[in-house]
Design a protein around this motif. Structure first.
Motif, PDB file in Angstrom:
ATOM      1  N   LEU A 260       9.202  -0.652   3.613  1.00 55.03           N
ATOM      2  CA  LEU A 260       8.499  -1.842   3.141  1.00 55.03           C
ATOM      3  C   LEU A 260       9.349  -2.579   2.111  1.00 55.03           C
ATOM      4  O   LEU A 260       9.999  -1.954   1.270  1.00 55.03           O
ATOM      5  CB  LEU A 260       7.164  -1.455   2.511  1.00 55.03           C
ATOM      6  N   HIS A 261       9.320  -3.894   2.163  1.00 55.76           N
ATOM      7  CA  HIS A 261      10.055  -4.698   1.183  1.00 55.76           C
ATOM      8  C   HIS A 261       9.079  -5.507   0.346  1.00 55.76           C
ATOM      9  O   HIS A 261       8.344  -6.343   0.863  1.00 55.76           O
ATOM     10  CB  HIS A 261      11.037  -5.650   1.867  1.00 55.76           C
ATOM     11  N   ALA A 262       9.044  -5.211  -0.940  1.00 51.15           N
ATOM     12  CA  ALA A 262       8.221  -5.939  -1.904  1.00 51.15           C
ATOM     13  C   ALA A 262       6.787  -6.144  -1.414  1.00 51.15           C
ATOM     14  O   ALA A 262       6.308  -7.277  -1.306  1.00 51.15           O
ATOM     15  CB  ALA A 262       8.871  -7.278  -2.256  1.00 51.15           C
ATOM     16  N   PRO A 263       6.072  -5.058  -1.118  1.00 48.59           N
ATOM     17  CA  PRO A 263       4.670  -5.222  -0.718  1.00 48.59           C
ATOM     18  C   PRO A 263       3.824  -5.605  -1.925  1.00 48.59           C
ATOM     19  O   PRO A 263       4.276  -5.547  -3.074  1.00 48.59           O
ATOM     20  CB  PRO A 263       4.294  -3.822  -0.230  1.00 48.59           C
ATOM     21  N   VAL A 264       2.597  -5.989  -1.662  1.00 43.88           N
ATOM     22  CA  VAL A 264       1.611  -6.054  -2.726  1.00 43.88           C
ATOM     23  C   VAL A 264       1.268  -4.607  -3.091  1.00 43.88           C
ATOM     24  O   VAL A 264       1.107  -3.768  -2.204  1.00 43.88           O
ATOM     25  CB  VAL A 264       0.335  -6.781  -2.264  1.00 43.88           C
ATOM     26  N   ILE A 265       1.193  -4.296  -4.386  1.00 46.29           N
ATOM     27  CA  ILE A 265       0.871  -2.927  -4.785  1.00 46.29           C
ATOM     28  C   ILE A 265      -0.396  -2.942  -5.627  1.00 46.29           C
ATOM     29  O   ILE A 265      -0.493  -3.673  -6.613  1.00 46.29           O
ATOM     30  CB  ILE A 265       2.030  -2.271  -5.569  1.00 46.29           C
ATOM     31  N   LEU A 266      -1.357  -2.131  -5.211  1.00 44.48           N
ATOM     32  CA  LEU A 266      -2.662  -2.053  -5.861  1.00 44.48           C
ATOM     33  C   LEU A 266      -2.850  -0.662  -6.440  1.00 44.48           C
ATOM     34  O   LEU A 266      -2.522   0.336  -5.796  1.00 44.48           O
ATOM     35  CB  LEU A 266      -3.757  -2.372  -4.850  1.00 44.48           C
ATOM     36  N   GLY A 267      -3.426  -0.596  -7.630  1.00 47.02           N
ATOM     37  CA  GLY A 267      -3.751   0.689  -8.233  1.00 47.02           C
ATOM     38  C   GLY A 267      -5.129   0.667  -8.846  1.00 47.02           C
ATOM     39  O   GLY A 267      -5.518  -0.328  -9.470  1.00 47.02           O
ATOM     40  N   HIS A 268      -5.882   1.742  -8.651  1.00 47.86           N
ATOM     41  CA  HIS A 268      -7.203   1.862  -9.268  1.00 47.86           C
ATOM     42  C   HIS A 268      -7.177   2.930 -10.353  1.00 47.86           C
ATOM     43  O   HIS A 268      -6.669   4.030 -10.133  1.00 47.86           O
ATOM     44  CB  HIS A 268      -8.274   2.221  -8.240  1.00 47.86           C
TER      45      HIS A 268
END
Length: 304
Positions: free
Chosen positions: A104-112
């Protein structure tokens, strides 16, 4: 008997592919949701002692977006890290290697929750992200402020669980009453059926960790850092999705946090605490879709 999920119908409409990949010489299990050719790819990192199931309600409400949701090392189906400690540095190295392993190249990254710390540390440390989304972000140090005493007490609990003989230690760390106390503390919804499902989720998944060392190290990591330490170094556009009743992070702390980012905005969801992903997933998905400028918020036929 498992309590039926109120989001089961929506989730059943989402394509899902289960897989695993070798990351830093250990196996990481992940679930790949949505259209594989979607323009937007989100890598989603769950909270402490959870696993990918916890973010399923949010995923269920996202249409037209691909979400890749791994189990953190040492939790759920993923093996623990072999040569690294389960600390912030170890999780950061894992997240970087996981994204690289999937090409993956520069995905959106989500963290909870705890995932917000892992994601923030990783992006601040150079992991490329086109955008960052932090749900129930940990905005302030856990060992100071109003929750400092409880955090120290909980640390003693985890260390006692590791120090005791294996059978006793495992029983302590997975104790039904401890899990229920945590669940009662966090659940805020007035909907009795929803609260019952939330409690069932915690009892089902909260103790699916690989080893006592991995879960204790994970807790130590969760109280050793917070998002504010990394925010000034995160240049990617960032969305913070906070809650007005979060017992872990106050609204004032969230408002101070958003000012530390070079490019961030804060959405406060009302009438919810630290379980936005369980209790207000549609509202979270709506904020995510607006922020990304892609996809749509899914609506079940029953609600349509």
């Amino acid at each position: 008997m498992p309590v039926p999920s109120p989001y089961a119908l929506l989730l059943s409409n989402v394509m899902v592919r289960e897989a695993s990949v070798s990351v830093l010489d250990s196996s990481t299990s992940y679930w790949d949701y949505g259209p594989p050719n979607a323009d937007t790819v989100v890598v989603a990192v769950h909270g402490f002692r959870g696993e990918h199931h916890g973010l399923d309600p949010v995923v269920a409400h996202l249409s037209g977006i691909r979400v890749i949701s791994p189990d953190l090392p040492g939790f759920g189906e993923s093996e623990p890290l072999r040569d690294l400690t389960h600390d912030i540095a170890g999780y950061t190295a894992w997240l970087r290697a996981f994204i690289e392993a999937l090409g993956l190249h520069a995905p959106v990254i989500l963290g909870h929750s705890f995932g917000s710390i892992v994601v923030s540390a990783a992006v601040a440390g150079g992991v490329e992200a086109s955008k960052v989304i932090l749900v129930n972000p940990i905005a302030a140090p856990a060992l100071s402020g109003p929750n400092g005493f409880l955090s120290r007490l909980t640390l003693l609990y985890y260390r006692a669980g590791r120090a005791l003989p294996p059978k006793l230690g495992g029983a302590l760390l997975s104790n039904w009453l401890i899990v229920r106390f945590m669940s009662l503390l966090l659940a805020q919804s007035p909907d009795r059926d929803l609260r019952r499902w939330v409690h069932d989720q915690h009892h089902t998944y909260f103790s699916r960790y690989a080893t006592r060392d991995s879960v204790v190290e994970g807790f130590e990591a969760s109280i050793s850092a917070d998002v504010s330490q990394f925010a000034p170094s995160i240049t990617a556009p960032t969305l913070l999705i906070g809650a007005d009743r979060d017992p872990i992070t106050t609204v004032d702390a969230q408002r101070r946090l958003v000012e530390l980012f070079p490019d961030a905005r804060l959405e406060i969801i009302p009438a919810v605490g630290h379980l936005i992903h369980y209790e207000k997933p549609r509202e979270a998905a709506s904020a995510i879709v607006e922020f990304l400028g892609d996809g749509a918020v899914a609506v079940s036929e029953a609600a349509a």
